[in-house]
Enzyme design. Sequence first.
Site, PDB file in Angstrom:
ATOM      1  N   CYS A 119      57.635  14.567  -5.019  1.00  0.00           N
ATOM      2  CA  CYS A 119      57.642  13.115  -5.271  1.00  0.00           C
ATOM      3  C   CYS A 119      57.085  12.757  -6.649  1.00  0.00           C
ATOM      4  O   CYS A 119      57.328  11.660  -7.149  1.00  0.00           O
ATOM      5  CB  CYS A 119      56.836  12.396  -4.200  1.00  0.00           C
ATOM      6  N   HIS A 260      54.514   5.319  -5.723  1.00  0.00           N
ATOM      7  CA  HIS A 260      55.488   6.114  -4.968  1.00  0.00           C
ATOM      8  C   HIS A 260      55.638   5.495  -3.582  1.00  0.00           C
ATOM      9  O   HIS A 260      54.657   5.151  -2.929  1.00  0.00           O
ATOM     10  CB  HIS A 260      55.008   7.560  -4.868  1.00  0.00           C
ATOM     11  N   ASN A 290      61.175   7.062   2.005  1.00  0.00           N
ATOM     12  CA  ASN A 290      60.640   7.906   0.935  1.00  0.00           C
ATOM     13  C   ASN A 290      61.801   8.696   0.316  1.00  0.00           C
ATOM     14  O   ASN A 290      62.372   9.567   0.971  1.00  0.00           O
ATOM     15  CB  ASN A 290      59.588   8.847   1.533  1.00  0.00           C
TER      16      ASN A 290
HETATM   17  N1  ACO Z   1      57.300   8.146  16.621  1.00  0.00           N
HETATM   18  C1  ACO Z   1      56.353   8.032  17.565  1.00  0.00           C
HETATM   19  N2  ACO Z   1      55.232   8.777  17.565  1.00  0.00           N
HETATM   20  C2  ACO Z   1      55.076   9.662  16.566  1.00  0.00           C
HETATM   21  C3  ACO Z   1      56.031   9.822  15.532  1.00  0.00           C
HETATM   22  C4  ACO Z   1      57.191   9.016  15.596  1.00  0.00           C
HETATM   23  N3  ACO Z   1      58.168   9.090  14.676  1.00  0.00           N
HETATM   24  N4  ACO Z   1      55.602  10.766  14.666  1.00  0.00           N
HETATM   25  C5  ACO Z   1      54.417  11.184  15.108  1.00  0.00           C
HETATM   26  N5  ACO Z   1      54.093  10.525  16.259  1.00  0.00           N
HETATM   27  C6  ACO Z   1      52.884  10.668  17.091  1.00  0.00           C
HETATM   28  C7  ACO Z   1      52.212  12.005  16.924  1.00  0.00           C
HETATM   29  O1  ACO Z   1      52.821  12.982  17.755  1.00  0.00           O
HETATM   30  C8  ACO Z   1      50.800  11.675  17.346  1.00  0.00           C
HETATM   31  O2  ACO Z   1      50.748  11.657  18.760  1.00  0.00           O
HETATM   32  P1  ACO Z   1      49.436  12.187  19.545  1.00  0.00           P
HETATM   33  O3  ACO Z   1      48.331  11.286  19.102  1.00  0.00           O
HETATM   34  O4  ACO Z   1      49.836  12.043  20.970  1.00  0.00           O
HETATM   35  O5  ACO Z   1      49.268  13.611  19.083  1.00  0.00           O
HETATM   36  C9  ACO Z   1      50.604  10.238  16.852  1.00  0.00           C
HETATM   37  O6  ACO Z   1      51.925   9.707  16.660  1.00  0.00           O
HETATM   38  C10 ACO Z   1      49.822  10.136  15.553  1.00  0.00           C
HETATM   39  O7  ACO Z   1      50.366  11.070  14.604  1.00  0.00           O
HETATM   40  P2  ACO Z   1      49.838  11.163  13.130  1.00  0.00           P
HETATM   41  O8  ACO Z   1      50.598  12.238  12.404  1.00  0.00           O
HETATM   42  O9  ACO Z   1      48.343  11.268  13.161  1.00  0.00           O
HETATM   43  O10 ACO Z   1      50.246   9.712  12.591  1.00  0.00           O
HETATM   44  P3  ACO Z   1      49.911   9.014  11.227  1.00  0.00           P
HETATM   45  O11 ACO Z   1      49.321   7.713  11.456  1.00  0.00           O
HETATM   46  O12 ACO Z   1      49.202   9.950  10.276  1.00  0.00           O
HETATM   47  O13 ACO Z   1      51.370   8.746  10.611  1.00  0.00           O
HETATM   48  C11 ACO Z   1      52.826   9.679   8.932  1.00  0.00           C
HETATM   49  C12 ACO Z   1      52.236   9.813  10.352  1.00  0.00           C
HETATM   50  C13 ACO Z   1      53.639   8.426   8.919  1.00  0.00           C
HETATM   51  C14 ACO Z   1      53.697  10.884   8.640  1.00  0.00           C
HETATM   52  C15 ACO Z   1      51.692   9.576   7.901  1.00  0.00           C
HETATM   53  O14 ACO Z   1      50.735  10.581   8.161  1.00  0.00           O
HETATM   54  C16 ACO Z   1      52.146   9.701   6.465  1.00  0.00           C
HETATM   55  O15 ACO Z   1      52.818   8.838   5.943  1.00  0.00           O
HETATM   56  N6  ACO Z   1      51.706  10.757   5.757  1.00  0.00           N
HETATM   57  C17 ACO Z   1      51.867  10.909   4.320  1.00  0.00           C
HETATM   58  C18 ACO Z   1      53.244  11.263   3.900  1.00  0.00           C
HETATM   59  C19 ACO Z   1      53.284  11.409   2.393  1.00  0.00           C
HETATM   60  O16 ACO Z   1      52.776  10.597   1.667  1.00  0.00           O
HETATM   61  N7  ACO Z   1      53.830  12.488   1.882  1.00  0.00           N
HETATM   62  C20 ACO Z   1      53.755  12.733   0.455  1.00  0.00           C
HETATM   63  C21 ACO Z   1      54.971  12.508  -0.268  1.00  0.00           C
HETATM   64  S1  ACO Z   1      56.392  13.289   0.401  1.00  0.00           S
HETATM   65  C22 ACO Z   1      56.987  14.458  -0.763  1.00  0.00           C
HETATM   66  O17 ACO Z   1      56.331  14.871  -1.657  1.00  0.00           O
HETATM   67  C23 ACO Z   1      58.361  14.958  -0.592  1.00  0.00           C
END
Ligand code: ACO
Length: 337
Positions: A119, A260, A290
């Site tokens: 990214c 980003h 993204n």
């Molecule tokens: N729908 C429903 N529930 C979900 C989903 C979904 N799509 N995805 C995950 N969950 C659940 C998980 O299983 C978990 O359940 P549990 O509590 O029973 O175990 C719960 O939701 C919480 O999961 P987390 O991963 O802790 O959720 P979080 O609030 O962190 O959100 C997300 C996840 C959206 C991926 C977030 O962590 C994020 O945006 N991370 C950063 C991504 C990023 O910036 N990447 C860098 C750039 S990308 C690149 O370089 C190509």
Amino acid sequence: MSRSTPIYAAMRSIGAYVPPKILSNADLEKMVDTTDEWIVKRTGIRERHIADKDVATSDLAVEAARDAIARAGLEHEEIDLVLCATVTPDYFNMPSTACVISDKLGIRNVQAFDISAACSGFVYGLSIAKAFIESGMKRNVLLIGAEKFSSIVDYTDRSTCILFGDGAGAAVISATEDRDEGIIDIHASADGSYADFLMTPAPGSVHPASCEVIEQGLQYVKMKGNETFKLAVKTLTKDVKEILEKNSIPAEKIDHFVPHQANYRIIKAVGDALKMREDQTVLTVGKYGNTSAASIPMAINDIYEEGRLHYGDLMLLDTFGGGLTWASALLPFAGRN
Ligand code: ACO
């Protein structure tokens, strides 16, 4: 321009392209165990665009690049360096997507290569364009961020498939003697000890293509989402504060904060820490998801096409991605509407 005259690198134009097909949260509800409510609340994403099977990353890039070159008022033969930031190249790994794009645009016999910084690729590319131009080696750099991210997404993995979209953005960075038009500063950094936070394990020399690789799904993007989220907020807040302080520019002087577009909550947390007003912050994550290296130029293009980006407007870019890599940049927009 004589060699004794200082040369600066200016962003002369911007362009972008998204494929027409939309993948909505409602569509994803039918594919994996998720809900529109969860996706919107946790990420701010409502829909993303997905390219057709027969469309390559270079095809998206070419559309964006044509607009950027035309808006810079240049002929294709005036481009003397083509850079493409991507982690979804047309081919793993020869020829580079930049070479394919150059050919499709009819830009021949100029240096062309890809940048792999996930990214952060577009802002990394900006630092490369700046160095080439300020050293006097190049005059007009075509800088592209393009991704067909859907080509590495596992549409059975709800933790990643809701996040990513396809698209391309492009800018022309040109030499200028006018210091006020030049890129002010760029910070770009990396920490490979976090490599496993975000990766596509195959194909590569560690896991060359094989039936086992495909069976295990190693060709798909894997992400430690929550760990990446926390590190992104911490790193970006620190990095952006530093670039503003180093250049003695208070946050309220920024016309457009262009982060980003990974997750609305990351953008909000960093924006709040900087005391950015809502009208300063460019938000496109809701409609594009993204798009990795394409996300920042696509966001700049959005405000350009809405008539909100003007010659001389001060932009603050910040980004974070696989590697891990991160980068920020301070620059005026030096294009005309
Ligand atoms: N729908 C429903 N529930 C979900 C989903 C979904 N799509 N995805 C995950 N969950 C659940 C998980 O299983 C978990 O359940 P549990 O509590 O029973 O175990 C719960 O939701 C919480 O999961 P987390 O991963 O802790 O959720 P979080 O609030 O962190 O959100 C997300 C996840 C959206 C991926 C977030 O962590 C994020 O945006 N991370 C950063 C991504 C990023 O910036 N990447 C860098 C750039 S990308 C690149 O370089 C190509």
